[in-house]
Design a protein around this motif. Sequence first.
Motif, mmCIF file in Angstrom:
data_model
loop_
_atom_site.group_PDB
_atom_site.id
_atom_site.type_symbol
_atom_site.label_atom_id
_atom_site.label_comp_id
_atom_site.label_asym_id
_atom_site.label_seq_id
_atom_site.Cartn_x
_atom_site.Cartn_y
_atom_site.Cartn_z
ATOM 1 N N ALA A 117 -5.968 10.339 -4.546
ATOM 2 C CA ALA A 117 -7.819 9.905 -5.891
ATOM 3 C C ALA A 117 -7.832 10.508 -6.754
ATOM 4 C CB ALA A 117 -9.174 10.278 -4.678
ATOM 5 N N GLU A 118 -7.254 11.684 -7.014
ATOM 6 C CA GLU A 118 -6.647 12.258 -8.152
ATOM 7 C C GLU A 118 -5.839 11.483 -8.876
ATOM 8 O OE1 GLU A 118 -6.132 16.292 -10.245
ATOM 9 O OE2 GLU A 118 -6.893 16.343 -8.409
ATOM 10 N N ALA A 119 -4.930 11.856 -8.519
ATOM 11 C CA ALA A 119 -3.607 10.307 -8.866
ATOM 12 C C ALA A 119 -4.137 9.449 -9.767
ATOM 13 C CB ALA A 119 -2.588 10.688 -7.477
ATOM 14 N N ALA A 120 -5.135 8.339 -8.530
ATOM 15 C CA ALA A 120 -5.126 7.649 -9.299
ATOM 16 C C ALA A 120 -5.998 7.624 -10.187
ATOM 17 C CB ALA A 120 -5.813 6.532 -7.895
ATOM 18 N N ARG A 121 -7.013 8.312 -9.910
ATOM 19 C CA ARG A 121 -7.690 8.581 -11.757
ATOM 20 C C ARG A 121 -6.513 8.960 -12.966
ATOM 21 N NH1 ARG A 121 -11.346 11.120 -8.016
ATOM 22 N NH2 ARG A 121 -10.829 13.505 -8.549
ATOM 23 N N ALA A 122 -6.007 9.987 -12.775
ATOM 24 C CA ALA A 122 -4.775 10.198 -14.111
ATOM 25 C C ALA A 122 -3.958 8.842 -14.451
ATOM 26 C CB ALA A 122 -3.626 10.957 -13.426
ATOM 27 N N VAL A 130 4.009 1.665 -11.321
ATOM 28 C CA VAL A 130 4.084 2.817 -10.943
ATOM 29 C C VAL A 130 5.134 2.471 -10.290
ATOM 30 C CG1 VAL A 130 2.760 4.273 -10.206
ATOM 31 C CG2 VAL A 130 1.803 2.678 -11.748
ATOM 32 N N PHE A 131 6.089 3.329 -9.872
ATOM 33 C CA PHE A 131 6.261 4.257 -8.760
ATOM 34 C C PHE A 131 5.709 4.683 -7.787
ATOM 35 C CE2 PHE A 131 11.339 5.397 -6.793
ATOM 36 C CZ PHE A 131 11.089 4.261 -5.484
ATOM 37 N N LEU A 132 5.287 4.053 -6.334
ATOM 38 C CA LEU A 132 4.720 4.442 -5.625
ATOM 39 C C LEU A 132 5.388 4.949 -4.180
ATOM 40 C CD1 LEU A 132 1.695 5.633 -5.267
ATOM 41 C CD2 LEU A 132 1.376 3.420 -3.796
ATOM 42 N N THR A 133 5.270 6.702 -4.513
ATOM 43 C CA THR A 133 6.604 7.270 -3.214
ATOM 44 C C THR A 133 5.257 8.178 -2.271
ATOM 45 O OG1 THR A 133 6.936 9.063 -4.541
ATOM 46 C CG2 THR A 133 8.880 6.479 -4.781
ATOM 47 N N THR A 134 3.981 7.769 -1.966
ATOM 48 C CA THR A 134 3.460 8.341 -1.019
ATOM 49 C C THR A 134 3.374 8.166 0.138
ATOM 50 O OG1 THR A 134 1.339 7.213 -1.832
ATOM 51 C CG2 THR A 134 1.835 9.377 -2.965
ATOM 52 N N GLY A 135 4.009 6.838 0.603
ATOM 53 C CA GLY A 135 4.685 6.498 1.301
ATOM 54 C C GLY A 135 2.888 5.236 1.695
ATOM 55 N N ARG A 136 3.074 4.933 2.900
ATOM 56 C CA ARG A 136 2.050 3.504 3.030
ATOM 57 C C ARG A 136 0.699 4.129 3.867
ATOM 58 N NH1 ARG A 136 1.437 2.418 8.989
ATOM 59 N NH2 ARG A 136 2.701 3.187 10.186
ATOM 60 N N MET A 137 0.254 5.294 3.530
ATOM 61 C CA MET A 137 -0.773 6.076 3.635
ATOM 62 C C MET A 137 -1.641 6.509 2.755
ATOM 63 S SD MET A 137 -0.785 6.063 7.674
ATOM 64 C CE MET A 137 -2.039 6.775 8.108
ATOM 65 N N GLY A 138 -2.618 6.021 2.179
ATOM 66 C CA GLY A 138 -3.756 6.314 1.831
ATOM 67 C C GLY A 138 -3.616 5.524 0.099
ATOM 68 N N LEU A 139 -2.909 4.369 0.490
ATOM 69 C CA LEU A 139 -2.964 3.132 -0.159
ATOM 70 C C LEU A 139 -4.623 2.932 -1.092
ATOM 71 C CD1 LEU A 139 0.598 0.489 0.240
ATOM 72 C CD2 LEU A 139 -0.293 2.754 -1.110
ATOM 73 N N ALA A 140 -5.310 2.750 -0.118
ATOM 74 C CA ALA A 140 -6.741 2.483 -0.573
ATOM 75 C C ALA A 140 -7.094 3.406 -1.599
ATOM 76 C CB ALA A 140 -8.030 3.123 0.733
ATOM 77 N N ALA A 141 -6.288 4.725 -2.182
ATOM 78 C CA ALA A 141 -7.129 5.303 -3.900
ATOM 79 C C ALA A 141 -6.376 4.950 -4.692
ATOM 80 C CB ALA A 141 -6.303 6.109 -3.516
ATOM 81 N N PHE A 142 -6.076 3.793 -4.764
ATOM 82 C CA PHE A 142 -5.244 3.242 -5.734
ATOM 83 C C PHE A 142 -5.535 1.705 -5.588
ATOM 84 C CE2 PHE A 142 -2.380 6.091 -3.573
ATOM 85 C CZ PHE A 142 -1.753 7.041 -5.713
ATOM 86 N N VAL A 218 2.496 14.515 -9.574
ATOM 87 C CA VAL A 218 3.279 15.205 -8.212
ATOM 88 C C VAL A 218 1.713 15.723 -7.618
ATOM 89 C CG1 VAL A 218 3.738 16.922 -7.137
ATOM 90 C CG2 VAL A 218 5.061 15.465 -9.765
ATOM 91 N N ILE A 219 1.702 15.379 -5.795
ATOM 92 C CA ILE A 219 -0.057 15.641 -5.172
ATOM 93 C C ILE A 219 0.855 16.733 -4.804
ATOM 94 C CG2 ILE A 219 -1.555 14.857 -3.207
ATOM 95 C CD1 ILE A 219 -1.036 11.633 -3.616
ATOM 96 N N ARG A 220 0.065 18.118 -5.047
ATOM 97 C CA ARG A 220 0.513 19.205 -4.079
ATOM 98 C C ARG A 220 -0.034 19.094 -3.020
ATOM 99 N NH1 ARG A 220 -3.365 20.623 -8.706
ATOM 100 N NH2 ARG A 220 -2.160 21.620 -10.752
ATOM 101 N N ARG A 221 0.153 20.240 -2.180
ATOM 102 C CA ARG A 221 0.130 20.852 -0.841
ATOM 103 C C ARG A 221 -1.005 20.588 -0.613
ATOM 104 N NH1 ARG A 221 6.065 22.659 1.241
ATOM 105 N NH2 ARG A 221 7.815 21.053 0.527
#
Length: 254
Positions: A117-122, A130-142, A218-221
């Motif tokens: 969600a914070e990545a989407a705001r940025a 956008v090259f989105l490499t976070t996987g298919r889970m969590g796409l709702a944030a974008f 970069v989404i922190r762990r």
Amino acid sequence: MHVLILGGTTEARRLAGLLHGTPGLKLTSSLAGRVASPRLPPGDVRVGGFGGTDGLAAWLRDHEVDALVDATHPFAATMSFHAAEAAALTHVPLLALRRPGWVPVPGDQWHEVDSAAEAARALPALGRRVFLTTGRMGLAAFADLDGLWFLLRSVDAPEPPRPRLMETLLDRGPFTLEGERALLRRHRIDVVVTKDSGGAATAPKLTAAREAGVPVVVIRRPPVPAHVPVVPGPEQAARWTLDRLEECPFRAVG
């Protein structure tokens, strides 16, 4: 001696390969089942969840597990906490195998955030393609970023909700630096979003972005249990496991 390895990561498969066939050692790998066609490690394999901490603790007892290795993905924090809690309940020795995170180098334009969600705001202030490499889970944030175009790279096809302007590239690592350079050029990427997964398999995108002057979000762990011993690689985890085998009074002889 029965060892349970949690995770379908590259490191988990490597660990299973190192341990498979060891006399006196029974090996089981547990996969979450989120990938349709996972790469299977050697040895026995189970797929699916355990049902939380209590379910995992029951499985450890029922299958007489003597040692537990948490080799899950760095973002599978819930499973890591379940493993720590179940190990404490059953008094089963636990080791965490966690690949080191990525570290920025001179020239990187990293914007570190704590969530999708914070990545989407940025993103709107950083680029439009956008090259989105976070996987298919969590796409709702974008999903609400209608003014941006996304290239999603994923092992399996995503499901809604997802961004309206999105192309999906079905692929899995390891990826090459030349391939990542070509991908950024071909799709005119001007911002990358990634999780700090660590490891070499997907790191070339960071080098390609640095060379092209492309910013990276970069989404922190997420936090993981602090009291669990940690090793960075399969070789150290194998050594820990074999040490447990040497200590096991019921191991096979000869």
